[in-house]
Motif scaffolding. Structure first.
Motif, mmCIF file in Angstrom:
data_model
loop_
_atom_site.group_PDB
_atom_site.id
_atom_site.type_symbol
_atom_site.label_atom_id
_atom_site.label_comp_id
_atom_site.label_asym_id
_atom_site.label_seq_id
_atom_site.Cartn_x
_atom_site.Cartn_y
_atom_site.Cartn_z
ATOM 1 N N LEU A 165 -0.095 -4.673 10.957
ATOM 2 C CA LEU A 165 -0.214 -3.476 10.131
ATOM 3 C C LEU A 165 -1.351 -3.599 9.119
ATOM 4 C CD1 LEU A 165 3.548 -2.699 9.397
ATOM 5 C CD2 LEU A 165 2.011 -1.420 10.889
ATOM 6 N N SER A 166 -1.682 -4.823 8.702
ATOM 7 C CA SER A 166 -2.734 -5.008 7.709
ATOM 8 C C SER A 166 -4.105 -4.637 8.244
ATOM 9 C CB SER A 166 -2.741 -6.467 7.216
ATOM 10 O OG SER A 166 -3.136 -7.345 8.252
ATOM 11 N N TYR A 167 -4.237 -4.459 9.557
ATOM 12 C CA TYR A 167 -5.510 -4.051 10.149
ATOM 13 C C TYR A 167 -5.605 -2.529 10.294
ATOM 14 C CZ TYR A 167 -6.803 -8.876 10.974
ATOM 15 O OH TYR A 167 -7.155 -10.197 10.788
ATOM 16 N N LEU A 168 -4.628 -1.810 9.728
ATOM 17 C CA LEU A 168 -4.670 -0.361 9.633
ATOM 18 C C LEU A 168 -4.737 0.044 8.165
ATOM 19 C CD1 LEU A 168 -1.938 0.759 12.211
ATOM 20 C CD2 LEU A 168 -4.412 0.783 12.529
ATOM 21 N N THR A 169 -5.339 1.193 7.880
ATOM 22 C CA THR A 169 -5.438 1.686 6.516
ATOM 23 C C THR A 169 -4.098 2.265 6.073
ATOM 24 O OG1 THR A 169 -7.779 2.194 6.799
ATOM 25 C CG2 THR A 169 -6.642 3.295 4.992
ATOM 26 N N ALA A 170 -3.607 1.783 4.928
ATOM 27 C CA ALA A 170 -2.351 2.302 4.381
ATOM 28 C C ALA A 170 -2.629 3.572 3.589
ATOM 29 C CB ALA A 170 -1.702 1.257 3.480
ATOM 30 N N GLU A 171 -1.583 4.345 3.322
ATOM 31 C CA GLU A 171 -1.756 5.579 2.547
ATOM 32 C C GLU A 171 -2.144 5.292 1.109
ATOM 33 O OE1 GLU A 171 1.454 8.342 2.932
ATOM 34 O OE2 GLU A 171 1.644 8.012 5.098
ATOM 35 N N ALA A 172 -1.730 4.141 0.566
ATOM 36 C CA ALA A 172 -2.113 3.743 -0.791
ATOM 37 C C ALA A 172 -2.264 2.229 -0.825
ATOM 38 C CB ALA A 172 -1.075 4.200 -1.812
ATOM 39 N N THR A 173 -3.398 1.757 -1.324
ATOM 40 C CA THR A 173 -3.671 0.326 -1.400
ATOM 41 C C THR A 173 -4.381 0.016 -2.714
ATOM 42 O OG1 THR A 173 -4.006 0.234 1.006
ATOM 43 C CG2 THR A 173 -4.762 -1.651 -0.276
ATOM 44 N N THR A 174 -3.901 -0.996 -3.403
ATOM 45 C CA THR A 174 -4.564 -1.502 -4.602
ATOM 46 C C THR A 174 -4.984 -2.937 -4.339
ATOM 47 O OG1 THR A 174 -3.234 -0.089 -6.056
ATOM 48 C CG2 THR A 174 -4.345 -1.970 -7.059
ATOM 49 N N LYS A 175 -6.262 -3.243 -4.597
ATOM 50 C CA LYS A 175 -6.794 -4.581 -4.364
ATOM 51 C C LYS A 175 -7.440 -5.121 -5.632
ATOM 52 C CE LYS A 175 -7.913 -4.052 0.576
ATOM 53 N NZ LYS A 175 -9.001 -4.186 1.586
ATOM 54 N N ALA A 176 -7.269 -6.410 -5.842
ATOM 55 C CA ALA A 176 -7.979 -7.119 -6.906
ATOM 56 C C ALA A 176 -8.591 -8.364 -6.288
ATOM 57 C CB ALA A 176 -7.033 -7.494 -8.043
ATOM 58 N N GLU A 177 -9.881 -8.588 -6.542
ATOM 59 C CA GLU A 177 -10.581 -9.734 -5.978
ATOM 60 C C GLU A 177 -11.345 -10.467 -7.072
ATOM 61 O OE1 GLU A 177 -13.068 -8.124 -2.939
ATOM 62 O OE2 GLU A 177 -11.421 -7.851 -1.511
ATOM 63 N N VAL A 178 -11.194 -11.776 -7.096
ATOM 64 C CA VAL A 178 -11.968 -12.633 -7.994
ATOM 65 C C VAL A 178 -12.860 -13.508 -7.124
ATOM 66 C CG1 VAL A 178 -11.901 -14.412 -9.768
ATOM 67 C CG2 VAL A 178 -10.134 -12.632 -9.717
ATOM 68 N N THR A 179 -14.157 -13.438 -7.359
ATOM 69 C CA THR A 179 -15.125 -14.130 -6.514
ATOM 70 C C THR A 179 -15.948 -15.100 -7.350
ATOM 71 O OG1 THR A 179 -15.299 -12.178 -5.094
ATOM 72 C CG2 THR A 179 -17.018 -13.838 -4.881
ATOM 73 N N GLN A 193 -13.125 -16.702 -2.801
ATOM 74 C CA GLN A 193 -12.621 -15.394 -3.211
ATOM 75 C C GLN A 193 -11.100 -15.379 -3.132
ATOM 76 O OE1 GLN A 193 -13.220 -11.665 -0.766
ATOM 77 N NE2 GLN A 193 -14.573 -11.181 -2.482
ATOM 78 N N LEU A 194 -10.473 -15.037 -4.245
ATOM 79 C CA LEU A 194 -9.027 -14.833 -4.284
ATOM 80 C C LEU A 194 -8.771 -13.350 -4.098
ATOM 81 C CD1 LEU A 194 -6.162 -15.957 -4.783
ATOM 82 C CD2 LEU A 194 -6.522 -15.487 -7.223
ATOM 83 N N ARG A 195 -8.016 -12.986 -3.062
ATOM 84 C CA ARG A 195 -7.751 -11.589 -2.729
ATOM 85 C C ARG A 195 -6.275 -11.269 -2.958
ATOM 86 N NH1 ARG A 195 -10.530 -11.396 3.318
ATOM 87 N NH2 ARG A 195 -12.673 -12.012 2.700
ATOM 88 N N LEU A 196 -6.027 -10.333 -3.846
ATOM 89 C CA LEU A 196 -4.679 -9.846 -4.110
ATOM 90 C C LEU A 196 -4.601 -8.398 -3.649
ATOM 91 C CD1 LEU A 196 -4.246 -11.230 -7.743
ATOM 92 C CD2 LEU A 196 -3.710 -12.376 -5.574
ATOM 93 N N GLN A 197 -3.541 -8.043 -2.955
ATOM 94 C CA GLN A 197 -3.422 -6.699 -2.383
ATOM 95 C C GLN A 197 -1.984 -6.222 -2.432
ATOM 96 O OE1 GLN A 197 -5.499 -4.951 1.415
ATOM 97 N NE2 GLN A 197 -3.657 -5.963 2.114
ATOM 98 N N ASP A 198 -1.817 -4.935 -2.769
ATOM 99 C CA ASP A 198 -0.494 -4.315 -2.756
ATOM 100 C C ASP A 198 -0.593 -3.031 -1.944
ATOM 101 O OD1 ASP A 198 2.219 -3.973 -3.362
ATOM 102 O OD2 ASP A 198 1.752 -2.701 -5.068
ATOM 103 N N ARG A 199 0.077 -2.989 -0.796
ATOM 104 C CA ARG A 199 0.074 -1.836 0.097
ATOM 105 C C ARG A 199 1.424 -1.138 0.056
ATOM 106 N NH1 ARG A 199 -3.387 -2.321 5.073
ATOM 107 N NH2 ARG A 199 -1.624 -1.275 6.073
ATOM 108 N N GLU A 200 1.393 0.182 0.265
ATOM 109 C CA GLU A 200 2.650 0.929 0.230
ATOM 110 C C GLU A 200 3.527 0.634 1.436
ATOM 111 O OE1 GLU A 200 3.458 3.620 2.365
ATOM 112 O OE2 GLU A 200 1.608 3.432 3.534
ATOM 113 N N ASP A 201 2.961 0.053 2.504
ATOM 114 C CA ASP A 201 3.764 -0.197 3.697
ATOM 115 C C ASP A 201 4.226 -1.650 3.832
ATOM 116 O OD1 ASP A 201 1.215 -1.096 4.131
ATOM 117 O OD2 ASP A 201 0.931 -0.112 6.064
#
Length: 246
Positions: A165-179, A193-201
């Motif tokens: 499912l992560s390879y599909l676009t969710a209806e709402a996604t918030t991402k934070a990245e520290v590089t 790069q530290l990738r933080l993500q919160d998806r509605e699905d």
């Protein structure tokens, strides 16, 4: 990943970024292109083209095109404006983007807003003496997409695991990245790069991406990297990319 190696990777991240929008505006008429692919241990993959063009001293135009193994094609055009005037150690930018996602012949609109910050090693007391120099940046993005629910498709992907499912676009996604990027030598950069993500699905996930970028010839560079999931859904993945900047 064994705990000692994970702790070492996190330590390198804290001491020491993958084509993502930079808080440093492109020079007028300057161009950056990145063609990259990512494939995880479950066989899911994504290929994308990323481009930036400097239009004005404080304005950068970006384009992102992508295709995933889940059968989704995406496109996004965004404008990024510098919020500072180039004075002081901090660089701040904001961007807005519009695009579309196509899945099974059905398009849906996409909108994205982002805020970014950056500093070079010379302006960071703990890192200014690191040989070769480098940079630290952070970006917060929020993306909204039109609803396109195919229950049969979702059930099939869910059966393959949440990472599909992560390879599909969710209806709402918030991402934070520290590089954090380090110029290890004149021809080699190490990017963490530290990738933080919160998806509605699928909810929250965290990943650590580590890449080496080496000069090839002229303006071309080769990227080779590894993406390691730290929490939430996801599989270990490898990255391969070609960068061109002029």
């Amino acid at each position: 990943m064994p705990r000692p190696l994970l702790c070492l990777a996190l330590a390198v991240l804290l001491l020491a970024g993958a084509a993502s929008a930079s808080p440093w505006p492109r020079a007028v008429n300057g161009v950056f292109l990145a063609l990259s692919g990512e494939r995880d241990a479950a066989g899911h993959s994504y290929a994308g083209l990323y481009a930036e063009l400097g239009r004005r001293p404080r304005l950068t135009v970006g384009v992102e095109l992508g295709r995933s193994s889940a059968g989704e094609t995406s496109s996004l055009v965004w404008l990024q404006r510098a919020l500072d005037r180039g004075r002081g150690p901090d660089r701040w930018v904001a961007s807005l983007g519009l695009g579309a996602v196509e899945r099974r012949g059905q398009p849906m609109p996409v909108a994205q807003a982002a805020l970014g910050w950056g500093r070079v090693f010379d302006d960071l007391p703990l890192l200014r003496h690191v040989r070769g120099g480098g940079w630290v940046s952070a970006e917060l993005r929020h993306k909204l997409a039109g609803a396109l629910r195919d229950e049969e498709e979702m059930a099939a992907l869910a059966a393959r695991g949440a990472s599909a499912l992560s390879y599909l676009t969710a209806e709402a996604t918030t991402k934070a990245e520290v590089t954090v990027g380090w110029h290890m030598t004149e021809a080699l950069m190490l990017i963490h790069q530290l990738r933080l993500q919160d998806r509605e699905d699928t909810g929250f996930s965290a990943k650590l991406a580590v890449s080496a970028v080496r000069d090839l010839f002229g303006p071309a560079k080769l990227e080779l990297g590894l993406v390691e999931p730290l929490s939430g859904p996801g599989e270990r993945a490898v990255r391969l990319g070609l960068w061109v900047e002029f």
